[in-house]
Design an enzyme around this catalytic site. Structure first.
Site, mmCIF file in Angstrom:
data_model
loop_
_atom_site.group_PDB
_atom_site.id
_atom_site.type_symbol
_atom_site.label_atom_id
_atom_site.label_comp_id
_atom_site.label_asym_id
_atom_site.label_seq_id
_atom_site.Cartn_x
_atom_site.Cartn_y
_atom_site.Cartn_z
ATOM 1 N N GLU A 197 34.985 -19.414 41.760
ATOM 2 C CA GLU A 197 36.289 -18.899 42.202
ATOM 3 C C GLU A 197 36.006 -18.014 43.406
ATOM 4 O O GLU A 197 35.639 -16.847 43.260
ATOM 5 C CB GLU A 197 36.940 -18.098 41.064
ATOM 6 C CG GLU A 197 37.279 -18.928 39.827
ATOM 7 C CD GLU A 197 38.521 -19.790 40.008
ATOM 8 O OE1 GLU A 197 39.321 -19.521 40.922
ATOM 9 O OE2 GLU A 197 38.679 -20.751 39.233
ATOM 10 N N CYS B 27 42.195 -11.876 46.507
ATOM 11 C CA CYS B 27 41.796 -13.191 47.029
ATOM 12 C C CYS B 27 43.008 -14.045 47.376
ATOM 13 O O CYS B 27 42.896 -14.971 48.157
ATOM 14 C CB CYS B 27 40.919 -13.902 46.018
ATOM 15 S SG CYS B 27 41.741 -14.195 44.450
HETATM 16 P P1 NAD Z 1 30.574 -10.406 45.425
HETATM 17 O O1 NAD Z 1 30.240 -11.838 45.610
HETATM 18 O O2 NAD Z 1 29.918 -9.400 46.295
HETATM 19 O O3 NAD Z 1 30.265 -9.950 43.942
HETATM 20 C C1 NAD Z 1 30.819 -10.566 42.809
HETATM 21 C C2 NAD Z 1 29.835 -10.457 41.667
HETATM 22 O O4 NAD Z 1 28.654 -11.146 41.982
HETATM 23 C C3 NAD Z 1 29.441 -9.036 41.300
HETATM 24 O O5 NAD Z 1 29.435 -8.893 39.891
HETATM 25 C C4 NAD Z 1 28.041 -8.936 41.853
HETATM 26 O O6 NAD Z 1 27.234 -8.042 41.124
HETATM 27 C C5 NAD Z 1 27.534 -10.339 41.688
HETATM 28 N N1 NAD Z 1 26.460 -10.703 42.616
HETATM 29 C C6 NAD Z 1 26.195 -10.181 43.825
HETATM 30 N N2 NAD Z 1 25.130 -10.786 44.362
HETATM 31 C C7 NAD Z 1 24.717 -11.718 43.466
HETATM 32 C C8 NAD Z 1 23.674 -12.693 43.458
HETATM 33 N N3 NAD Z 1 22.846 -12.841 44.482
HETATM 34 N N4 NAD Z 1 23.578 -13.490 42.391
HETATM 35 C C9 NAD Z 1 24.440 -13.378 41.391
HETATM 36 N N5 NAD Z 1 25.428 -12.490 41.330
HETATM 37 C C10 NAD Z 1 25.568 -11.662 42.363
HETATM 38 O O7 NAD Z 1 32.144 -10.378 45.568
HETATM 39 P P2 NAD Z 1 33.082 -9.128 45.574
HETATM 40 O O8 NAD Z 1 32.857 -8.362 46.831
HETATM 41 O O9 NAD Z 1 32.992 -8.399 44.271
HETATM 42 O O10 NAD Z 1 34.522 -9.816 45.642
HETATM 43 C C11 NAD Z 1 35.136 -10.132 46.851
HETATM 44 C C12 NAD Z 1 35.171 -11.618 47.080
HETATM 45 O O11 NAD Z 1 35.569 -12.295 45.919
HETATM 46 C C13 NAD Z 1 36.158 -12.034 48.133
HETATM 47 O O12 NAD Z 1 35.587 -13.046 48.922
HETATM 48 C C14 NAD Z 1 37.311 -12.582 47.338
HETATM 49 O O13 NAD Z 1 38.112 -13.505 48.000
HETATM 50 C C15 NAD Z 1 36.615 -13.201 46.197
HETATM 51 N N6 NAD Z 1 37.511 -13.272 45.063
HETATM 52 C C16 NAD Z 1 37.891 -14.496 44.624
HETATM 53 C C17 NAD Z 1 38.768 -14.577 43.565
HETATM 54 C C18 NAD Z 1 39.226 -15.878 43.013
HETATM 55 O O14 NAD Z 1 39.800 -15.872 41.942
HETATM 56 N N7 NAD Z 1 39.009 -16.995 43.680
HETATM 57 C C19 NAD Z 1 39.234 -13.416 42.966
HETATM 58 C C20 NAD Z 1 38.807 -12.202 43.447
HETATM 59 C C21 NAD Z 1 37.928 -12.144 44.488
#
Ligand code: NAD
Length: 457
Positions: A211, A245
């Site tokens: 997502e 998002c």
């Molecule tokens: P992020 O990718 O930085 O982090 C999300 C999660 O991934 C966190 O729990 C983080 O600890 C983990 N993470 C970080 N690096 C990782 C790695 N290398 N391996 C595994 N896990 C890792 O995202 P964010 O900044 O928390 O959220 C913002 C982004 O999420 C935006 O791009 C937004 O559009 C997207 N988003 C999408 C949806 C959806 O439903 N499609 C909903 C909300 C946010």
């Protein structure tokens, strides 16, 4: 690593068959619902600490949505768990065929910080409903909510059913994925991290739901109800300070109605948040300094025609409107994820499509128009995960619709029945009775070609 040894408990619990009966899953979801009710006040406090979310907003966008998902799942779970009948082709008659919904096994759910409760726990509802055991990884960037989630989940569920791992994703998750094979990974977050997870998952061919984000365009046609459009755009763009998002990322408005629409949008921002949104009840803060600095750098990439005020010590950025942005600037190449609204005009659809296609596969697409024909043409012209016509963002709250992206904005979908399906493997089964066993399909086949051509055509 101690956590990896504990993960074996998730595997053993799953293998024990304890999660298979509907009664078990229903009892867990009911216990979850009770815990969420018991901790309602603490949930509001945590969400206020992390993102300045007020209880009304929290209910509407976090724990209320989660409650809706639990209640809907409890109402339908027995039905969803039943085998689904399928037809049988002529050559196999009198066999019967069906799909047997089966849990995938041990699943990992990774959540982001912007809706730190529901984006992590709505998938958890689906995973438990489908009979899986689950490792949950909250976002480290919403620490108050992450800590509370761990407390609630560890108090509510047996350790073989649900576990929580905390910490910095990049150090914690890859190590766990190396040491333990999950049967499904459900990830919500940025496209860059999604790609890294997909690569790591490929080693074990672990199925994924991704997502992700993207630049969600919002188109306003000349025939739209501009007053309603303004109100719904402001709600979708500036709720959670645009850290959503499904927020409209940028606006494409028909040149003939631009001035009027912008005027109405400004009036609407005032009506929602007053002269000084920094002090408004319900205007959220930016999650951290890193995102604040990123957003401030965008402010210089267009002409600010409204807002622009900011205060790093409060992580505050006012609702802002920008014009004349360069389509090649970072502002228009990266997902904004903040309260900045770049505005462009168009004279015909081709012009607008050319701008939108520079950032393909948005997660969401919005169009405001009074014409069904125009609506249809827009919906067919673009690739996107989800859309709203004459609305923004709220389609996310409709659990009867699947929610998910396409291409760059993700793969797979969830919410309601789709959450159950996401964590379910439908075993395809054909049952053949023993009382009828004609020789026609068995060797020697000599001389049976005509018959086989009749049976299989
Ligand atoms: P992020 O990718 O930085 O982090 C999300 C999660 O991934 C966190 O729990 C983080 O600890 C983990 N993470 C970080 N690096 C990782 C790695 N290398 N391996 C595994 N896990 C890792 O995202 P964010 O900044 O928390 O959220 C913002 C982004 O999420 C935006 O791009 C937004 O559009 C997207 N988003 C999408 C949806 C959806 O439903 N499609 C909903 C909300 C946010």
């Amino acid at each position: 690593m101690t956590h990896i040894t504990r993960l074996q408990d998730l595997r053993h619990f799953f293998d024990s068959g304890a999660t298979r009966p509907a009664a078990f899953r229903i009892a867990q979801l009911k216990a979850f619902r009770s815990s969420l009710r018991r901790y309602e006040k603490e949930i509001y406090e945590a969400l206020y600490t992390d993102l300045k979310k007020i209880p009304e907003e929290a209910w509407f966008t976090e724990n209320g949505l989660l409650m809706q998902e639990i209640n809907h799942t409890l109402r339908h779970l027995n039905g969803w768990m039943q085998p689904v009948g399928r037809r049988t082709n002529l050559v196999n008659l009198p066999s019967s065929s069906f799909l047997l919904p089966s849990p995938k096994g041990v699943v990992l759910i990774i959540g982001p910080w912007n809706f730190p409760l529901q984006l992590l726990l709505i998938p958890l509802v689906g995973a438990i409903a489908a009979g899986n055991t689950v490792l949950v990884k909250p976002s480290e960037h919403a620490p108050a909510t992450a800590a509370l989630i761990e407390k609630i989940l560890t108090e509510t569920f047996p350790p073989g059913l649900v576990q929580v791992v905390q910490g910095d994703g990049i150090t914690v998750v890859p190590a766990i994925m190396k040491a333990f094979r999950f049967d499904h990974i459900f990830y919500t977050g940025s496209t860059a991290v999604g790609r890294a997870i997909a690569k790591a998952a490929a080693d074990e061919l672990t199925p994924l739901t991704l997502e992700l984000g993207g630049k969600d365009p919002c188109v306003v046609e000349a025939d739209a109800n501009l007053k309603v459009a303004a109100r719904r755009i402001v709600l979708g763009k500036f709720s959670n300070a645009g850290q959503m998002c499904v927020s409209p990322d940028y606006l494409l408005v028909h040149a003939t109605v631009k001035d009027r629409l912008l005027q109405l949008i400004k009036e609407q921002i005032l009506a929602f948040y007053g002269e000084n949104p920094a002090e408004a009840y319900g205007y959220n803060k930016i999650i951290n300094e890193k995102n604040f600095d990123r957003l401030i750098s965008y402010l210089s990439q267009g002409k600010i025609v409204y807002g622009g005020q900011h205060d790093r010590s409060q992580l505050y950025i006012a609702p802002s409107i920008l014009e004349e942005a360069d389509p090649d600037s970072a502002l228009m190449r990266e997902e904004i994820f903040g309260p900045l609204l770049p505005v462009f005009t168009f004279h015909n659809r081709e012009e607008a499509l050319a701008l939108i296609r520079r950032n393909p596969n948005p997660l969401a697409f919005y169009v405001f128009t009074a014409s069904r024909k125009t609506e249809r043409e827009w919906l067919e012209a673009l690739s996107f995960g989800t859309a709203a016509v004459n609305n923004t963002a709220l389609q996310f709250t409709n659990h009867h619709l699947p929610f998910g992206g396409v291409g760059q904005s993700g793969m797979g979908a969830y919410h309601g029945k789709n959450s159950f399906d996401c964590f379910t493997h439908y075993k395809a089964v054909m049952r053949t009775p023993a009382w009828f066993d004609p020789a026609l399909k068995y060797p020697p086949l000599k001389g049976k070609l005509k018959l086989l051509k009749f049976l299989l055509r």
